[in-house]
Design a protein around this motif. Sequence first.
Motif, PDB file in Angstrom:
ATOM      1  N   ARG A 110       1.648   1.656   2.993  1.00 48.61           N
ATOM      2  CA  ARG A 110       1.975   1.116   1.674  1.00 48.61           C
ATOM      3  C   ARG A 110       3.280   0.322   1.680  1.00 48.61           C
ATOM      4  O   ARG A 110       3.523  -0.494   0.780  1.00 48.61           O
ATOM      5  CB  ARG A 110       2.066   2.249   0.647  1.00 48.61           C
ATOM      6  CG  ARG A 110       0.717   2.751   0.180  1.00 48.61           C
ATOM      7  CD  ARG A 110       0.857   3.624  -1.063  1.00 48.61           C
ATOM      8  NE  ARG A 110       1.521   4.892  -0.785  1.00 48.61           N
ATOM      9  CZ  ARG A 110       0.888   6.019  -0.458  1.00 48.61           C
ATOM     10  NH1 ARG A 110      -0.443   6.024  -0.369  1.00 48.61           N
ATOM     11  NH2 ARG A 110       1.555   7.129  -0.232  1.00 48.61           N
ATOM     12  N   GLU A 217      -5.544  -2.264  -1.063  1.00 51.24           N
ATOM     13  CA  GLU A 217      -4.445  -1.370  -1.374  1.00 51.24           C
ATOM     14  C   GLU A 217      -4.677  -0.019  -0.711  1.00 51.24           C
ATOM     15  O   GLU A 217      -5.808   0.421  -0.589  1.00 51.24           O
ATOM     16  CB  GLU A 217      -4.309  -1.178  -2.890  1.00 51.24           C
ATOM     17  CG  GLU A 217      -3.928  -2.464  -3.612  1.00 51.24           C
ATOM     18  CD  GLU A 217      -3.751  -2.229  -5.095  1.00 51.24           C
ATOM     19  OE1 GLU A 217      -4.001  -1.102  -5.548  1.00 51.24           O
ATOM     20  OE2 GLU A 217      -3.360  -3.183  -5.793  1.00 51.24           O
ATOM     21  N   VAL A 218      -3.596   0.593  -0.277  1.00 51.87           N
ATOM     22  CA  VAL A 218      -3.693   1.903   0.344  1.00 51.87           C
ATOM     23  C   VAL A 218      -3.569   2.958  -0.748  1.00 51.87           C
ATOM     24  O   VAL A 218      -2.632   2.921  -1.552  1.00 51.87           O
ATOM     25  CB  VAL A 218      -2.572   2.103   1.384  1.00 51.87           C
ATOM     26  CG1 VAL A 218      -2.705   3.449   2.049  1.00 51.87           C
ATOM     27  CG2 VAL A 218      -2.619   0.981   2.406  1.00 51.87           C
TER      28      VAL A 218
END
Length: 219
Positions: A110, A217-218
């Motif tokens: 992230r 997106e993580v």
Amino acid sequence: MTPGDRAIPAGVVVLTDRRQTRRPLVDVIAGAVDGGARWVVLREKDLPRAERAALAARLRALLAPVAGTLVVAGPDPLDGDAVHLPAAGPYPPPSLRLVGRSCHDAAELRRLSTEDYAILSPVFPTPSKPGYGPLLGPRGLARLARHSPVPVLALGGIGAPEQAAACVAAGAVGVAVMGAVMRAPDPAELVRDLARATGCVEAPTVRAAAGGSRAREVP
């Protein structure tokens, strides 16, 4: 590739460690290149900068005839334009043609911003770092790869074709290998076998999105 695209490491990426070699490091890398390696990450961080830069120049000369790329571990590209950074920093990453970063979990993924790729580790137990972990295993690798904002390579204990194949099946674009290549009696043969297992014929590319945004997106 279009002008906004950049080649990224894929297939078999070789990391150097002269302390594990049976013969001069340059000879080992020459064998790996003969076996199909087109990406080499120069570590050897303990060397004085002048010696390390001279070694970088010799390795670039080996890679140039096959359009290969030398990536330097750390923020100093040693007169090149490609670096691989540790998870700890620096942040933000330097502005260079190619920047990668080591990651071990979702939190570190992230933190990625303008990096082009990540190396996820450790996947399997590794003789180079006994007890290093926790291990991701193919399932953990798949979970992180699925949500990574950049292409990922797998690192850690990879020395057999079936391991390389499992990593690619889990979503990695290739494998990063250090000890197995450094210690191999025939680096060319090992790299050739691992490359076949990854099934990577052409290096993938990453397209620079407007404003540097990432598609995934993580969690």
